[in-house]
Design an enzyme around this catalytic site. Structure first.
Site, PDB file in Angstrom:
ATOM      1  N   CYS A  79      23.409 -81.977 -45.464  1.00  0.00           N
ATOM      2  CA  CYS A  79      22.659 -81.369 -46.573  1.00  0.00           C
ATOM      3  C   CYS A  79      22.574 -79.852 -46.448  1.00  0.00           C
ATOM      4  O   CYS A  79      22.151 -79.181 -47.392  1.00  0.00           O
ATOM      5  CB  CYS A  79      21.264 -81.970 -46.653  1.00  0.00           C
ATOM      6  SG  CYS A  79      21.277 -83.764 -46.601  1.00  0.00           S
ATOM      7  N   HIS A 102      16.862 -77.690 -50.656  1.00  0.00           N
ATOM      8  CA  HIS A 102      17.538 -78.982 -50.698  1.00  0.00           C
ATOM      9  C   HIS A 102      16.599 -80.017 -51.320  1.00  0.00           C
ATOM     10  O   HIS A 102      15.422 -80.101 -50.966  1.00  0.00           O
ATOM     11  CB  HIS A 102      17.931 -79.397 -49.276  1.00  0.00           C
ATOM     12  CG  HIS A 102      18.434 -80.798 -49.197  1.00  0.00           C
ATOM     13  ND1 HIS A 102      19.427 -81.252 -50.047  1.00  0.00           N
ATOM     14  CD2 HIS A 102      18.083 -81.835 -48.407  1.00  0.00           C
ATOM     15  CE1 HIS A 102      19.652 -82.534 -49.763  1.00  0.00           C
ATOM     16  NE2 HIS A 102      18.860 -82.897 -48.782  1.00  0.00           N
ATOM     17  N   ASN A 130      18.805 -87.097 -54.166  1.00  0.00           N
ATOM     18  CA  ASN A 130      19.286 -86.259 -53.058  1.00  0.00           C
ATOM     19  C   ASN A 130      20.824 -86.315 -53.037  1.00  0.00           C
ATOM     20  O   ASN A 130      21.396 -87.378 -52.830  1.00  0.00           O
ATOM     21  CB  ASN A 130      18.683 -86.807 -51.765  1.00  0.00           C
ATOM     22  CG  ASN A 130      19.138 -86.055 -50.519  1.00  0.00           C
ATOM     23  OD1 ASN A 130      20.092 -85.282 -50.560  1.00  0.00           O
ATOM     24  ND2 ASN A 130      18.450 -86.305 -49.424  1.00  0.00           N
TER      25      ASN A 130
END
Ligand code: ACO
Length: 320
Positions: free
Chosen positions: A111, A247, A277
């Site tokens: 990520c 993020h 996500n």
């Protein structure tokens, strides 16, 4: 710092999957997902691939920057879900764009992949090794999920985001990054096992596994620390930052970071409600959403921050 973001783009799969649709597939509820994470929807690849979405996002970023692919001399793709072991997504993207002058490679920083890619692009420019780079985060996480594991599959989505970065006098004011492999077991997905005529391990397919609470604790501690560090490094006050683009893992993580930095939540735009996500795709997709909404003006200061498997983390102060 000699690099400026001059264009952004993003691409999402056509198929939207709401929490309600997941209720029909598994033992979960809209209420559980929404209250624990903030996520209401995600897009899941059916016709798309990691590369096809990277290509779409890159074309939009190039158009937004007003430059042609032949001007690129560097292509970096952050991904943990490439379509192929080799060639890299970046090389396939280079081919699709006819970016014939570019050096292209993938990086795996989960990520934090976009932040790590930005760091590498900036370092290439500082070293005089590149003038115009394309930095992409692209994922098809849906193929890495165990769709019988409700604790992980509801969290993630697919998509790609891209930014064109060009050597300039101002732009990326400073970046910090870090990693801690000793805590890597918090979020794992095995690749192919060792398998050859001398050992028979088979080639079972593994799926993403996560210790959600360990990742949560890591994020709420490390992200504000990293942002504070990059603000200090660039001699920037948090109050000078227009937007903190984090993020998009969990709304509770973002609220906690806002509180720890003593900044209003309105400065933290989100799209996790719609997109879930998307690992390396999250930060550049959110940046593109904010850019296309016309919320960024030249001279604005923003923070980009990513964190994830590895463990890895990074944050940048950027002057738009
Ligand atoms: N629907 C309904 N119930 C569920 C679901 C679901 N989808 N998933 C888990 N549960 C149940 C569990 O089985 C458990 O039930 P039990 O108490 O009967 O055993 C209960 O809900 C609580 O489970 P926990 O895992 O303790 O739930 P928690 O409150 O910790 O929330 C979550 C889980 C949302 C993953 C949280 O830990 C979190 O946000 N972690 C951050 C990690 C993260 O965002 N990771 C994303 C990837 S990493 C990254 O991007 C950086």
């Amino acid at each position: 710092m000699p690099a400026r973001i001059i264009g952004t783009g993003s691409a999402l799969p056509k198929k939207a999957v709401s929490n309600g649709e997941l209720e029909k597939l598994m033992d979960t509820t809209d209420e559980w997902i929404r209250s624990r994470t903030g996520i209401e929807n995600r897009y899941i690849a059916v016709e798309e691939t990691t590369t096809s979405m990277a290509v779409e996002a890159a074309k939009r970023a190039l158009e937004n920057a007003g430059i042609g692919a032949e001007e690129l001399d560097l292509i970096i793709v952050g991904t943990i879900s490439a379509d192929m072991c080799f060639p890299s997504t970046a090389c396939q993207l280079q081919d699709a764009l006819s970016a014939v002058h570019a050096t292209a490679f993938d990086i795996n920083a989960a990520c934090a992949g976009f932040l790590f890619g930005l760091t590498i692009a900036e370092a290439y420019m500082r070293a005089g090794m590149a003038r115009t780079a394309l930095v992409v985060g692209a994922e098809t996480l849906s193929k890495m999920m165990d769709w019988n594991d409700r604790s992980t599959c509801v969290l993630f989505g697919d998509g790609a985001g891209a930014a064109v970065v060009r050597k300039d006098e101002i732009g990326i004011d400073g970046i910090v990054q870090g990693s801690d492999g000793a805590r890597g077991s918090a979020l794992v997905c095995e690749n192919r096992l060792v398998n050859n005529p001398f050992i028979q391990n088979g080639n079972r397919i593994d799926y993403a596994k996560m210790d959600g609470q360990a990742v949560y604790k890591f994020a709420v501690k490390t992200v504000p620390q990293t942002i504070t560090e990059v603000l200090e490094k660039t001699k920037t006050e948090a109050g000078q930052i227009k937007y903190f683009l984090l993020h998009q893992a969990n709304i509770r993580i973002i609220e906690s970071v806002a509180k720890k930095l003593n900044q209003p939540i309105e400065k933290f735009p989100t799209n996790l409600q719609e997109c879930g996500n998307i690992s390396a795709g999250s930060v550049p997709i959110l940046l593109d959403f904010v850019n296309r909404e016309g919320k960024l003006e030249r001279g604005d200061k923003i923070v980009l921050a990513g964190f994830g498997a590895g463990l890895t983390w990074g944050a940048a102060v950027v002057t738009w």
